[in-house]
Design an enzyme around this catalytic site. Sequence first.
Site, mmCIF file in Angstrom:
data_model
loop_
_atom_site.group_PDB
_atom_site.id
_atom_site.type_symbol
_atom_site.label_atom_id
_atom_site.label_comp_id
_atom_site.label_asym_id
_atom_site.label_seq_id
_atom_site.Cartn_x
_atom_site.Cartn_y
_atom_site.Cartn_z
ATOM 1 C CG ASP A 141 -8.708 64.170 4.266
ATOM 2 O OD1 ASP A 141 -7.638 64.678 3.874
ATOM 3 O OD2 ASP A 141 -9.640 63.863 3.508
ATOM 4 C CE LYS A 204 -13.345 64.089 3.671
ATOM 5 N NZ LYS A 204 -12.289 63.079 3.858
ATOM 6 C CE LYS A 240 -11.957 64.252 0.247
ATOM 7 N NZ LYS A 240 -10.865 63.463 0.818
#
Lengths: 304, 290
Positions: A141, A204, A240
């Site tokens: 991430d 995300k 996400k």
Amino acid sequence: MTAQKNQFSEVPFSTTIDKVGVEERISRFQTRSIKGPSKIQGLFMVLSMIDLTTLEGKDTPNKVRQMCYKAQHLHDVYDGLPTVAAVCVYPSMVNVAREVLKDSPIKIASVSTAFPSGQAPFEVKKIDTQFAIDAGADEIDMVISRGKFLAGEHEFVFDEIAAIKEICGSKRLKVILETGELATLDQVRRASDIAIHAGADFIKTSTGKIQPAATMQVTFTMLMAIRDHFDRTGKMVGMKPAGGISTSKLALHNLVMVNEILGEAWLTNEWFRFGASSLANDVLMQYMKQVTGKYQSADYFTID
Amino acid sequence: MNVLKTYKIYIGGQFPRTESGRTYVVKDANGNPIANVCQSSKKDIRNAVQAARKAVGTWSERSAFNRGQILYRMAEMLAGRKTQFIEELTQQGQSIESATNEIEICIDRIVYYAGWCDKYQQILSSVNPVNSSHFNFSMAEPTGVVGIVADQDTSLLGLVSQLMPVIAGGNTVVLIASEVLPLCSISFAEVLETSDLPAGVVNILTGSAEEMLPTLAEHMDVNAIFLSNAVTEMVKSTQLSAVDNLKRVLVMDSDWSHESAQGIRYISSFQEIKTTWHPIEQIGGVTSSY
């Protein structure tokens, strides 16, 4: 695979976003009433999509071990519950998580590139990422350089993502836009387009350190970017939302939105995740309420 | 112009309408309608418990003295609005003398429990002799979230008499008001709201106790239930529902107008005794040498 690399110049410019229209559309997702068996199915789906997260300066190896245990044993009082999709930790904790999870199907996601600010030299970000992968991370991430993005250096942001993707190889890369710092939905859309074209497997919303985090408005905007990309190229990109989704109700609203914008293909933890720390317990409490008919108390659910 | 009051419910320091959207009509002694009142539902219970749970931390950590001041402030506020409450009681069928008497007892009772706030701890706590090198002491801590079904035969007196000892002890409350005499309960919520009581410490719902009590008694996040002059079946079903998380169930068949219906036992019924064993280095044999 030596597919031709995307170029920054190929990132499409999207039309500006009608904020009022977005809000109107979102208010409709929130009026769906999901009850009974559909609710139970929805709650199971939410559980299976959670990236159980701890990203604190005060994280200790034991805190991470404890969370990894929780990821595998959400609420042993009741049989047949799914596990979460992944745990999400700092690079320095990846080896600890790997020790506990071993060959478990639960993935280990590591934040990287000087999370949460992303204010570090490019070389450091690359080392950070490599370190996490060597320690056994399945997913990365990364955060984008919001400072550069806001200063108009979009190509720099693009190149950074592309370089990190190269280090990741087959590991899936989630790109955190930190929408709370991007100010407008148009900027969110632009950052989404850049991330997708630079090779993100997932986009995300947030680090969880900045408010507002995953509002339905920004998630909606990012889902639209994913859909447009799919319509153009036939390639799927995951989504996400992270930060601020702490209730089952909100999580279910998000699933409704994903289903209506992207379709059922995205309703699996391969393509959709929730980044959350307290959501899992709320879902478990809702689930036990459905099963027992009694309102639940946080006292009877493990904290981590 | 005659403005009719809308009686709403009281949750988390707000006055919302019931989630269910239902109302029922309250009638005076002659059967004439006097007000529309919310008929609360299970979901209002859920919301109220949530608000009460959230308030446990702030309220139980307030200093005993501060809690006493806030209770005393309630008495002041109620005294200031005496005429309104007397009017509501007479509307619901009481004589002026009996209504005035009831409000005066209520004010006295609030002052009484305000005084107890910083005194019950000393009486319930103890230092215990133990046969090891420990300093051993016990102290009272609030039970947590308490569900109260207010006395159904009085509009304010039972409510005040049940509520005050529970909050004096640092608990938070979800209270179901008298179904047939609900007017004073909501006006009393306005007294609470202007007394610096933190939001969520007291939540008041109107409607049918029979309908809402099972949800409250089953709720895993409620730690105790307080009933007054309840019928046997209600007591029994409440005790059965309370088993799952071992709720305390207190049933008091009291004449609340009497002075004997107040006392520290109403406070101690909603306290948990915590005993601490604190290691000490020296015990016996060694005495100071100065």
